[in-house]
Scaffold this active site. Structure first.
Site, PDB file in Angstrom:
ATOM      1  N   TRP A   1      41.111  36.528  31.412  1.00  0.00           N
ATOM      2  CA  TRP A   1      39.945  37.031  30.670  1.00  0.00           C
ATOM      3  C   TRP A   1      39.743  36.129  29.440  1.00  0.00           C
ATOM      4  O   TRP A   1      40.705  35.915  28.681  1.00  0.00           O
ATOM      5  CB  TRP A   1      40.226  38.482  30.257  1.00  0.00           C
ATOM      6  CG  TRP A   1      39.072  39.190  29.636  1.00  0.00           C
ATOM      7  CD1 TRP A   1      37.779  39.196  30.078  1.00  0.00           C
ATOM      8  CD2 TRP A   1      39.112  40.010  28.465  1.00  0.00           C
ATOM      9  NE1 TRP A   1      37.018  39.986  29.266  1.00  0.00           N
ATOM     10  CE2 TRP A   1      37.803  40.496  28.268  1.00  0.00           C
ATOM     11  CE3 TRP A   1      40.114  40.401  27.587  1.00  0.00           C
ATOM     12  CZ2 TRP A   1      37.471  41.338  27.208  1.00  0.00           C
ATOM     13  CZ3 TRP A   1      39.784  41.239  26.538  1.00  0.00           C
ATOM     14  CH2 TRP A   1      38.474  41.702  26.341  1.00  0.00           C
TER      15      TRP A   1
ATOM     16  N   LYS B   1      36.581  51.593  30.901  1.00  0.00           N
ATOM     17  CA  LYS B   1      35.971  51.599  32.233  1.00  0.00           C
ATOM     18  C   LYS B   1      36.275  52.879  32.994  1.00  0.00           C
ATOM     19  O   LYS B   1      35.379  53.501  33.552  1.00  0.00           O
ATOM     20  CB  LYS B   1      36.456  50.391  33.050  1.00  0.00           C
ATOM     21  CG  LYS B   1      35.850  49.079  32.617  1.00  0.00           C
ATOM     22  CD  LYS B   1      36.637  48.459  31.499  1.00  0.00           C
ATOM     23  CE  LYS B   1      36.022  47.149  31.043  1.00  0.00           C
ATOM     24  NZ  LYS B   1      36.708  46.629  29.854  1.00  0.00           N
TER      25      LYS B   1
ATOM     26  N   ASP C   1      48.122  43.804  30.654  1.00  0.00           N
ATOM     27  CA  ASP C   1      46.800  44.264  30.264  1.00  0.00           C
ATOM     28  C   ASP C   1      46.268  45.087  31.431  1.00  0.00           C
ATOM     29  O   ASP C   1      46.094  44.558  32.535  1.00  0.00           O
ATOM     30  CB  ASP C   1      45.896  43.053  29.976  1.00  0.00           C
ATOM     31  CG  ASP C   1      44.542  43.479  29.415  1.00  0.00           C
ATOM     32  OD1 ASP C   1      44.246  44.688  29.410  1.00  0.00           O
ATOM     33  OD2 ASP C   1      43.778  42.586  28.987  1.00  0.00           O
TER      34      ASP C   1
ATOM     35  N   ALA D   1      43.153  47.326  32.287  1.00  0.00           N
ATOM     36  CA  ALA D   1      41.841  47.755  31.798  1.00  0.00           C
ATOM     37  C   ALA D   1      41.010  48.419  32.889  1.00  0.00           C
ATOM     38  O   ALA D   1      39.912  48.901  32.614  1.00  0.00           O
ATOM     39  CB  ALA D   1      41.084  46.558  31.227  1.00  0.00           C
TER      40      ALA D   1
HETATM   41  C1  HCI Z   1      34.300  41.722  30.962  1.00  0.00           C
HETATM   42  O1  HCI Z   1      33.107  41.577  31.326  1.00  0.00           O
HETATM   43  O2  HCI Z   1      35.165  40.899  31.239  1.00  0.00           O
HETATM   44  C2  HCI Z   1      34.718  42.960  30.206  1.00  0.00           C
HETATM   45  C3  HCI Z   1      33.745  43.390  29.163  1.00  0.00           C
HETATM   46  C4  HCI Z   1      33.799  42.564  27.924  1.00  0.00           C
HETATM   47  C5  HCI Z   1      33.263  41.287  27.919  1.00  0.00           C
HETATM   48  C6  HCI Z   1      33.296  40.530  26.756  1.00  0.00           C
HETATM   49  C7  HCI Z   1      33.857  41.070  25.620  1.00  0.00           C
HETATM   50  C8  HCI Z   1      34.386  42.340  25.635  1.00  0.00           C
HETATM   51  C9  HCI Z   1      34.354  43.093  26.780  1.00  0.00           C
END
Ligand code: HCI
Length: 394
Positions: A127, A243, A208, A210
C-alpha cells in the site's frame, strides 16, 4: 517560512479520485479508491451501524474525553474480533487510533522509538501509504519480492529468498488478508513458513489487517494473523474498522502490541498511550463506540455479520463474472487469477499505457499499477470493463 516548503508528492489514489470527479462522462466507471460500493454505486451505512448510532444518540450523556487509549471496551471487542482466543488478553497492549492509517503510523513510530536502526521489510508492491509514512519517519523500507507479474499470484520462492536478508530487530510488514494492492495472498502453509523464518531471524512481524471479512470470511481472514500472534515472541497489528464496518470517515482503528511475555504488556501499553498523547491526545470515539455496540450486542452483531457476508459474496461473484468474461473474450485463462484473488482489489498486470487508454478512451479509472476496486463494478459494468480491456490491448 512557508516559502521554504516544497510541494509534497501527491497520493496517486487520491489524485485519481479527483480526476474521476472532474470527468463529465456519464458512463465513467470508478475502480480507484478502496471504498465499498453496492451494485447501485452507493457506499451504504451498514444497518447495524445505523442502529447503533440511533441507540447511542439516546444513551450518550457526555462528550468529555475518553482515556488516551480510547475506551477499553473497544480494545476488548476488537481484540476478540481480530485475535479470537489466539493469545491471552493480558499479553495484548492496545490503543484506539484514527483509522488503520493511524495504527500503522503509531506502529512505525513505536518501532523507531524502540529500535532506531530497524528496517521495515515491505512487500513489492505494498500500500503506497506504508512507503510514504516510512519515508516521512526516516525509516528504511526494504522491498521483498511478492507479486509475480506473469502469474499475477505470489512469488513465494522469491519472497522467501528476499526475507533471508532480514536482520535481527528488523520488522517484516505483512498484510493479514486481502493484500492491497494486488489481491494475491499467501496460503496458511506459506504463512507458517514465513513465521518460522521470522522467528529464526529474530524479526518482528507487523500485520496490517484492513479488510477482515472481505476475503474468505471474518474468521478465515484472521487465521494468518492469529497464527503469527500466537507463534512469534512479539507482534504488532494495525487493524482498521473502515471497510468491514463501513465507517471510513469516522477514522476507527486499533493498534495492538502483543508479547508472549505478559510482563511486557504494561510497558507496551504505556508507550502506545504515550504515542497517542504526543500525536493527538485522545483518539476519536464515535466510530469506536459504534463498533463496540455492534460487537457486544448479539442481534446487532448477527445483522452486521450477515450484511458483511453479502458484501463479501457480492465481490466474489463479480470476481467470477469478470474472470469468465475475460476468458470468453480472450479465449484463454490469462485472467483466471481474478477469481483466485481475494478482497477488494486485484492487480490486473496491465501496462501503464493500457491503464491510461482505459481512462482516456473508456472513462474507466483504475490506479496506475492496474489495481482495480472490484466493488466499483456491478453485473452490467463487468462486460463493459472486459471489452474495454481487450480493446485497449490487454
Ligand atoms: C486504498 O484505496 O488503498 C485504501 C483507501 C485509502 C487510500 C488512500 C489513502 C487512505 C486510504
Amino acid at each position: 517560512m512557508f516559502e521554504q516548503l516544497k510541494e509534497p508528492s501527491a497520493d496517486k489514489i487520491l489524485m485519481l479520485m479527483q480526476l474521476y470527479r472532474e470527468d463529465p462522462r456519464e458512463q465513467k466507471i470508478d475502480l480507484g479508491v478502496g471504498v465499498y460500493k453496492n451494485p447501485e454505486g452507493v457506499t451504504p451505512i451498514m444497518r447495524a451501524i445505523k442502529a447503533a448510532e440511533q441507540k447511542w444518540w439516546g444513551e450518550e450523556t457526555t462528550k468529555a474525553y475518553t482515556g488516551l487509549a480510547g475506551d477499553p471496551a473497544f480494545s476488548d471487542a476488537m481484540i476478540g474480533l481480530v485475535l479470537g482466543d489466539a493469545v491471552p488478553r493480558e499479553n495484548v497492549a492496545a490503543v484506539a487510533t484514527p483509522g488503520g492509517t493511524g495504527a500503522v503510523r503509531q506502529a512505525f513510530e513505536l518501532v523507531r522509538m524502540a529500535t532506531p536502526k530497524a528496517r521495515v521489510h515491505v512487500s513489492n508492491p505494498t500500500w503506497p501509504n506504508h512507503l510514504s509514512i516510512l519515508k516521512h519517519l526516516g525509516i528504511e523500507a526494504v522491498p521483498y519480492r511478492y507479486f509475480d507479474e506473469t502469474t499475477c499470484g505470489v512469488d513465494f520462492a522469491g519472497m522467501m529468498e528476499d526475507l533471508e536478508k532480514v536482520e535481527e530487530g528488523d520488522v517484516v510488514l505483512l498484510h493479514g488478508c486481502c493484500h492491497n494492492p494486488t489481491g494475491a495472498n499467501l496460503n496458511l502453509t506459506e504463512f507458517k513458513a514465513v513465521i518460522e523464518l521470522m522467528i529464526a531471524k529474530g524479526a518482528l512481524p507487523m500485520i496490517d489487517i484492513a479488510y477482515q471479512g472481505f476475503g474468505d470470511g471474518l474468521d478465515v481472514d484472521a487465521l494468518a494473523t492469529r497464527e503469527v500472534a500466537s507463534a512469534c515472541p512479539e507482534t504488532l497489528i494495525a487493524a482498521s474498522c473502515s471497510k468491514n464496518f463501513g465507517i471510513y470517515r469516522e477514522r476507527t482503528g486499533l493498534l495492538m502490541a502483543i508479547s508472549q511475555d505478559s510482563s511486557k504488556q504494561k510497558v507496551a501499553q504505556g508507550n502506545l498511550a504515550y504515542l497517542n498523547r504526543q500525536n493527538y491526545s485522545f483518539p476519536p470515539d464515535h466510530g469506536a463506540r459504534l463498533v463496540t455496540l455492534v460487537l457486544n450486542d448479539d442481534k446487532l452483531r448477527a445483522d452486521w455479520q450477515s450484511e458483511l457476508e453479502d458484501v463479501r459474496l457480492n465481490m466474489l461473484s463479480l470476481r467470477e463474472q469478470l474472470a469468465s468474461e475475460m476468458q470468453r473474450l480472450t479465449k484463454s485463462d490469462r485472467y483466471g487469477f481474478i477469481a483466485q484473488h481475494r478482497g477488494m482489489f486485484s492487480r490486473l498486470g496491465l501496462s501503464t499505457e493500457i491503464v491510461e487508454a482505459l481512462r482516456k478512451d473508456h472513462g474507466i479509472y483504475m490506479v496506475g499499477d492496474s489495481r482495480i476496486n472490484i466493488a466499483g463494478l456491478n453485473k452490467e459494468t463487468v462486460p463493459v470493463l472486459a471489452k474495454a480491456i481487450v480493446e485497449a490491448g490487454g
